[in-house]
Structures are given as C-alpha cells and as structure tokens.
Design a protein around this motif. Structure first.
Motif, PDB file in Angstrom:
ATOM      1  N   LEU A   9      28.686  43.142  28.837  1.00  0.00           N
ATOM      2  CA  LEU A   9      28.933  42.981  27.398  1.00  0.00           C
ATOM      3  C   LEU A   9      30.435  42.918  27.136  1.00  0.00           C
ATOM      4  O   LEU A   9      31.110  43.943  27.056  1.00  0.00           O
ATOM      5  CB  LEU A   9      28.324  44.147  26.611  1.00  0.00           C
ATOM      6  CG  LEU A   9      26.801  44.202  26.484  1.00  0.00           C
ATOM      7  CD1 LEU A   9      26.388  45.331  25.547  1.00  0.00           C
ATOM      8  CD2 LEU A   9      26.246  42.877  25.974  1.00  0.00           C
ATOM      9  N   GLY A  10      30.953  41.719  27.037  1.00  0.00           N
ATOM     10  CA  GLY A  10      32.367  41.553  26.725  1.00  0.00           C
ATOM     11  C   GLY A  10      33.205  41.310  27.967  1.00  0.00           C
ATOM     12  O   GLY A  10      33.047  41.993  28.983  1.00  0.00           O
ATOM     13  N   ALA A  35      28.452  38.138  28.268  1.00  0.00           N
ATOM     14  CA  ALA A  35      28.467  37.818  26.836  1.00  0.00           C
ATOM     15  C   ALA A  35      29.869  38.022  26.272  1.00  0.00           C
ATOM     16  O   ALA A  35      30.545  39.002  26.599  1.00  0.00           O
ATOM     17  CB  ALA A  35      27.475  38.690  26.072  1.00  0.00           C
ATOM     18  N   SER A  36      30.297  37.091  25.452  1.00  0.00           N
ATOM     19  CA  SER A  36      31.558  37.220  24.734  1.00  0.00           C
ATOM     20  C   SER A  36      31.485  36.370  23.480  1.00  0.00           C
ATOM     21  O   SER A  36      30.853  35.307  23.473  1.00  0.00           O
ATOM     22  CB  SER A  36      32.739  36.776  25.597  1.00  0.00           C
ATOM     23  OG  SER A  36      33.949  36.813  24.844  1.00  0.00           O
ATOM     24  N   SER A  57      26.881  35.903  22.242  1.00  0.00           N
ATOM     25  CA  SER A  57      26.748  37.127  21.441  1.00  0.00           C
ATOM     26  C   SER A  57      26.149  38.218  22.318  1.00  0.00           C
ATOM     27  O   SER A  57      25.400  37.930  23.266  1.00  0.00           O
ATOM     28  CB  SER A  57      25.862  36.911  20.214  1.00  0.00           C
ATOM     29  OG  SER A  57      24.488  36.873  20.558  1.00  0.00           O
ATOM     30  N   TYR A  58      26.494  39.451  22.006  1.00  0.00           N
ATOM     31  CA  TYR A  58      25.940  40.584  22.755  1.00  0.00           C
ATOM     32  C   TYR A  58      24.430  40.666  22.558  1.00  0.00           C
ATOM     33  O   TYR A  58      23.686  41.004  23.483  1.00  0.00           O
ATOM     34  CB  TYR A  58      26.598  41.890  22.305  1.00  0.00           C
ATOM     35  CG  TYR A  58      28.097  41.941  22.471  1.00  0.00           C
ATOM     36  CD1 TYR A  58      28.773  41.098  23.363  1.00  0.00           C
ATOM     37  CD2 TYR A  58      28.866  42.847  21.748  1.00  0.00           C
ATOM     38  CE1 TYR A  58      30.143  41.148  23.512  1.00  0.00           C
ATOM     39  CE2 TYR A  58      30.241  42.923  21.891  1.00  0.00           C
ATOM     40  CZ  TYR A  58      30.871  42.059  22.771  1.00  0.00           C
ATOM     41  OH  TYR A  58      32.240  42.113  22.918  1.00  0.00           O
ATOM     42  N   GLU A  59      23.990  40.366  21.339  1.00  0.00           N
ATOM     43  CA  GLU A  59      22.550  40.426  21.041  1.00  0.00           C
ATOM     44  C   GLU A  59      21.759  39.466  21.928  1.00  0.00           C
ATOM     45  O   GLU A  59      20.677  39.816  22.434  1.00  0.00           O
ATOM     46  CB  GLU A  59      22.296  40.094  19.567  1.00  0.00           C
ATOM     47  CG  GLU A  59      22.787  41.144  18.579  1.00  0.00           C
ATOM     48  CD  GLU A  59      24.249  40.957  18.176  1.00  0.00           C
ATOM     49  OE1 GLU A  59      24.694  41.697  17.275  1.00  0.00           O
ATOM     50  OE2 GLU A  59      24.938  40.089  18.766  1.00  0.00           O
ATOM     51  N   ILE A  72      28.966  48.211  30.245  1.00  0.00           N
ATOM     52  CA  ILE A  72      29.643  48.222  28.946  1.00  0.00           C
ATOM     53  C   ILE A  72      31.110  48.600  29.133  1.00  0.00           C
ATOM     54  O   ILE A  72      31.452  49.767  29.350  1.00  0.00           O
ATOM     55  CB  ILE A  72      28.952  49.195  27.979  1.00  0.00           C
ATOM     56  CG1 ILE A  72      27.520  48.742  27.719  1.00  0.00           C
ATOM     57  CG2 ILE A  72      29.739  49.307  26.675  1.00  0.00           C
ATOM     58  CD1 ILE A  72      26.738  49.611  26.769  1.00  0.00           C
ATOM     59  N   TRP A  82      26.431  49.968  21.339  1.00  0.00           N
ATOM     60  CA  TRP A  82      25.893  48.959  22.246  1.00  0.00           C
ATOM     61  C   TRP A  82      25.128  49.560  23.409  1.00  0.00           C
ATOM     62  O   TRP A  82      24.201  48.927  23.944  1.00  0.00           O
ATOM     63  CB  TRP A  82      27.012  48.027  22.695  1.00  0.00           C
ATOM     64  CG  TRP A  82      27.414  47.161  21.548  1.00  0.00           C
ATOM     65  CD1 TRP A  82      28.520  47.274  20.765  1.00  0.00           C
ATOM     66  CD2 TRP A  82      26.645  46.087  21.006  1.00  0.00           C
ATOM     67  NE1 TRP A  82      28.507  46.340  19.757  1.00  0.00           N
ATOM     68  CE2 TRP A  82      27.367  45.594  19.889  1.00  0.00           C
ATOM     69  CE3 TRP A  82      25.433  45.491  21.326  1.00  0.00           C
ATOM     70  CZ2 TRP A  82      26.901  44.535  19.112  1.00  0.00           C
ATOM     71  CZ3 TRP A  82      24.964  44.442  20.569  1.00  0.00           C
ATOM     72  CH2 TRP A  82      25.692  43.966  19.475  1.00  0.00           C
TER      73      TRP A  82
END
Length: 316
Positions: A9-10, A35-36, A57-59, A72, A82
């Motif tokens: 995530l990111g 995801a970013s 998207s993180y979702e 994370i 998150w």
C-alpha cells in the motif's frame, strides 16, 4: 514451494528501498501488487520491481482477491485506518513501526486481526538480525548476571526537505521514527514495563527532534533511551549486568560487525555476520501464513511498546 502474494500500500521510500526488494528476495513471497495514487510512482514501481498488478487506489488493491498479505509502509498516522481495512478484507498485515499512534489505536488493530483471523505483526526488522539473535543468546546464557541497566540510542541528522518525519499530523517526530527501536530493545531485554518514566525533549514545529527517556523498573533497574534528528548519527546499545557488560554497536542494523563482552574473565570480541533483515522478516511472516503459526513478534509485545510510547509522550 508455495509463495504468499504480497500487496504493497503506497510506494513509500521505505517500500522502495527495503520492503519491496525484501519481498522479491524472500523465497516464500511474491510481489503481486502495488497501489499508489500517483501514476508516476506506479510507473517507477513497475520499472524497478515488475509487480504483476498495479492499482491506482488502496481500495482496489484490498479488493484484489489475489492479494494474500499486505505490507503497510504508510505514514504513522495512517497505519490504523489501512491496517484495519486490510484485515477486514481478509488480508494478513505486516505494518511498519510504530504499529499505531497510541495504545488505543493499537488495541483496535489487534482486535481486528483476531476478529478476522488474520496474522498481524509490527515490522521491527532488527529483531531478525544475527546481532539481535546473538544478543538474545548472551542474555539467555546468564553470563551478564542480573541485568541492571540498558542504554540504547538511535539518531541521525535529518536534512530532507518536506519530509513526513517533520509533520505532526502524519505522526512525525524522532520518538515515533527511530526512538521506538530503543523502546522495543529495552522491552526485549527486561520483558516488563517501567514503573516510572522521565523525559527531556527538544521540540520543533510541534515535533520532537531530540528526546531522551529514563525508564525505571522494579528493583531499581533502569533504561536510558535516546533518539534524534538534529545531530550526527549514532546507533548503539549497551546492556550492563551484575557479572558482565555487552556493547552492541550498530544495534538496529544488519551489517557485519563486532559486539564486545566484558566479564571478570576479560574482554571478548564477538563477530556477527551481515544478513538481510527485511528479507528475513518477510520470510518469517510469509512462512507463518503458510504454516498456520504466529510470526516472531507477538501482538502482546507490540501493545506493551505502544503503552510505553504513550507514557513517554505524556511525560514530555
């Protein structure tokens, strides 16, 4: 062998420099998705690491049924949100330290992991190093006698413009960023909580840039813990007992080095080999999922760390 599909995530600095290379290197892990919200960062992640999936998207990543575990590396203030969303989606979660902004948030996260029956661990990668393993062996051997004092420092000179480490709304500050390591180290050594906490801190723009904490335990045991962004770097710990003293340079790193043990028999230099701490961490967590067991760091220890961090902040 079976491999766990990881989603990240990111595309944060720590993910780029450490987390994602570790997932690629670990035998039981596969870098499946990243995801970013930044197309530029996604393009860079694709070029450097070649994940199977990219999500903007993180979702979307959490809805991806191919993702089994989530790493994370987000700013501290976003960990709770998150991590819980990932666990609600049925994903196992490895969350960067500190686990949360406070004990209350950490408790919510732990409860979510238990409710959704997923593994959850705080990413204290130094616990996997040969240096830490040798330290644990020496403690268990009893050669130091009764431990009376721990001194531990993690500091560096921060000179990056616009860094999240200096933003209070994102959980910035030296204690959260690097001070949590000495706190965890003291907890590992004493395996109990202090009865009293005293603190001296230097604040800048509502963020602690230097902090020292004196932790007093039962029976007169003490720990002096230090962290900072505002001076030359130091990464060092010392454990002092009734029968010996152990010096641990580069306490939280994974480079080759020497620890020094002092006893009545004299001075002994103990060689520790280099290793890949992040890879070992990902390997353990992935294997824990595959083997239906707990990973190395317990949630009880992380809750204890969160409580001690709260007490240090309260004493500022």
């Amino acid at each position: 062998m079976n491999k766990i599909n990881w989603g990240v995530l990111g595309f944060a600095r720590i993910a780029k420099n450490e987390g994602m290379p570790a997932i690629l290197e670990a035998e039981s892990a596969r870098l499946y998705a990243v995801a970013s919200r930044s197309e530029e960062k996604l393009a860079e992640a694709k070029e450097l690491f070649h994940p199977e999936k990219l999500h903007n998207s993180y979702e979307d990543l959490l809805e991806d049924k191919g993702v089994e575990a989530v790493y994370i590396p987000l700013p501290n203030a976003l960990h709770r949100e998150w991590a819980i969303k990932a666990m609600e989606a049925g994903k196992h979660v490895l969350c960067e330290k500190p686990l949360a902004m406070n004990e209350a948030e950490a408790r919510e996260m732990v409860e979510a992991s238990r409710k959704h029956k997923v593994l959850f661990m705080e990413a204290f990668m130094y616990r996997y190093t040969e240096r830490t393993k040798k330290t644990a062996e020496i403690l268990q051997s009893g050669v130091l006698g009764e431990i009376r004092h721990v001194d531990s420092t993690f500091r560096f000179f921060l000179d990056r413009e616009g860094t999240i480490k200096m933003k209070p709304e994102l959980g910035g500050g030296a204690l959260y960023d690097v001070g949590c390591y000495p706190v965890n180290f003291a907890t590992m050594v004493f395996q109990e909580e202090p009865v009293k906490v005293s603190v001296a801190a230097t604040m800048q723009n509502q963020v602690d840039v230097q902090i020292s904490a004196l932790l007093e335990y039962a029976d007169g045991k003490t720990a002096s813990l230090h962290a900072g962004f505002n001076a030359f770097g130091k990464n060092y710990s010392e454990i002092i007992g009734t029968r010996g003293r152990l010096e641990i340079p580069d306490s939280f790193l994974d480079n080759e080095g020497i620890m020094i043990l002092y006893t009545d028999q004299g001075k002994e230099e103990i060689h520790v080999p280099a290793c890949h701490r992040y890879t070992l961490e990902v390997e353990d967590f992935s294997s824990a999922i595959l083997e239906s067991r707990d990973p190395m760091l317990t949630l009880e220890e992380s809750m204890q760390n969160a409580r001690i961090l709260d007490r240090i902040f309260e004493a500022i």
